[in-house]
Design an enzyme around this catalytic site. Structure first.
Site, PDB file in Angstrom:
ATOM      1  N   GLU A  28       9.943  50.445  88.327  1.00 47.93           N
ATOM      2  CA  GLU A  28       8.687  49.942  87.780  1.00 47.93           C
ATOM      3  C   GLU A  28       7.991  48.988  88.750  1.00 47.93           C
ATOM      4  O   GLU A  28       6.778  49.054  88.942  1.00 47.93           O
ATOM      5  CB  GLU A  28       8.946  49.219  86.451  1.00 47.93           C
ATOM      6  CG  GLU A  28       9.468  50.099  85.342  1.00 47.93           C
ATOM      7  CD  GLU A  28      10.980  50.131  85.274  1.00 47.93           C
ATOM      8  OE1 GLU A  28      11.527  50.381  84.184  1.00 47.93           O
ATOM      9  OE2 GLU A  28      11.615  49.914  86.331  1.00 47.93           O
ATOM     10  N   PRO A 231      24.364  54.795  93.307  1.00 43.27           N
ATOM     11  CA  PRO A 231      24.435  54.257  91.942  1.00 43.27           C
ATOM     12  C   PRO A 231      23.186  53.471  91.571  1.00 43.27           C
ATOM     13  O   PRO A 231      22.536  52.866  92.428  1.00 43.27           O
ATOM     14  CB  PRO A 231      25.674  53.353  91.984  1.00 43.27           C
ATOM     15  CG  PRO A 231      25.837  52.999  93.424  1.00 43.27           C
ATOM     16  CD  PRO A 231      25.350  54.179  94.208  1.00 43.27           C
ATOM     17  N   ARG A 232      22.875  53.488  90.285  1.00 35.90           N
ATOM     18  CA  ARG A 232      21.694  52.770  89.783  1.00 35.90           C
ATOM     19  C   ARG A 232      21.761  51.300  90.158  1.00 35.90           C
ATOM     20  O   ARG A 232      20.753  50.680  90.471  1.00 35.90           O
ATOM     21  CB  ARG A 232      21.622  52.934  88.255  1.00 35.90           C
ATOM     22  CG  ARG A 232      20.475  52.183  87.593  1.00 35.90           C
ATOM     23  CD  ARG A 232      19.146  52.801  87.965  1.00 35.90           C
ATOM     24  NE  ARG A 232      18.040  52.102  87.343  1.00 35.90           N
ATOM     25  CZ  ARG A 232      17.502  50.983  87.809  1.00 35.90           C
ATOM     26  NH1 ARG A 232      17.990  50.412  88.899  1.00 35.90           N
ATOM     27  NH2 ARG A 232      16.480  50.422  87.195  1.00 35.90           N
TER      28      ARG A 232
END
Length: 252
Positions: A28, A231-232
């Site tokens: 975002e 990975p996130r």
């Protein structure tokens, strides 16, 4: 910087007109970079807030001159009021689905326009909001403009009571390619060579095991296969490596 979550500012307010932009996490906040640059080009200062440390680390290094970063205050009336008292934004832009009730109400009470950009409303989120239709309408009616990603998102916002909704597409597809160290990219390219590669991106716990199982199932057919797991949350790198080891795979 934990104090920033209680709206104790870590920076002085820039002089002049100020736009506040909020992106909860990495995706975002990065989608807002183009808007940040556009606002600065128009003579505004910009405050960018995030909610996660990974987003703060990334966006803090990429903000242009004229923009500052702070953590988003928790959505408690006293802390929201303290945040707005200090920063006094002339305009607020929030990305995707960050609709915090006390923040929305406080902005409206101070006549600070709130724009929802890159608006997203999944079927699951819509069902949750629909269980409290009066609350949903009371909050969404206070949003000056809602720019939704898709027609489906726009329709759900309208059904919940948002008065001014348009479809503007996904800002993430408009964002410029993020900078990278060319030497490092070339080095990795030389290491990979012509090996077949697949990437498991933005994984969560449990998904790493699926990637490892897929690699284990394919390695006999594609002995030079390279699996890249991103990975996130980067701090989980050690867990991913341990998962690969558990499946009898080499990792780095």
């Amino acid at each position: 910087r934990l104090a920033e979550r209680r709206a104790l500012p870590g920076r002085a307010r820039p002089v002049g007109s100020l736009v506040w932009m909020h992106g909860a996490s990495v995706g975002e906040s990065l989608s807002l970079v183009g808007l940040v640059e556009g606002m600065i080009a128009r003579g505004f200062s910009v405050l960018v807030t995030t909610g996660t440390r990974s987003a703060a680390d990334l966006i803090g290094a990429r903000l242009p001159a004229g923009a500052v970063h702070q953590y988003m205050p928790l959505d408690a009336p006293r802390w929201v009021a303290r945040f707005l008292d200090h920063w006094q934004p002339d305009l607020a832009l929030v990305a995707e689905s960050e609709i915090w009730p006390n923040t929305v109400v406080a902005l409206h009470a101070r006549a600070i326009p709130l724009l929802l950009v890159n608006g997203r409303m999944s079927e699951q989120s819509f069902a949750g909001w629909a269980r409290a239709p009066r609350t949903a309408k009371a909050l969404l009616a206070r949003i000056a403009i809602c720019l939704a990603q898709t027609r489906d998102d726009a329709e759900r916002f309208v059904r919940l009571g948002a008065p001014r909704v348009s479809v503007a597409g996904n800002l993430k597809y408009d964002a410029a390619v993020q900078p990278a160290d060319r030497q490092q990219v070339a080095y990795l390219g030389d290491m990979i060579g012509d090996r077949p590669v697949w990437v498991a991106a933005s994984t969560h716990p449990g998904e790493d095991a699926a990637a490892a199982e897929a690699h284990a199932a394919l390695k006999d057919r594609f002995p030079r296969l390279l699996t890249i797991v991103a990975p996130r949350h980067p701090y989980r790198g050690g867990d991913v490596a341990a998962c690969a080891t558990a499946h009898g795979l080499r990792s780095a």
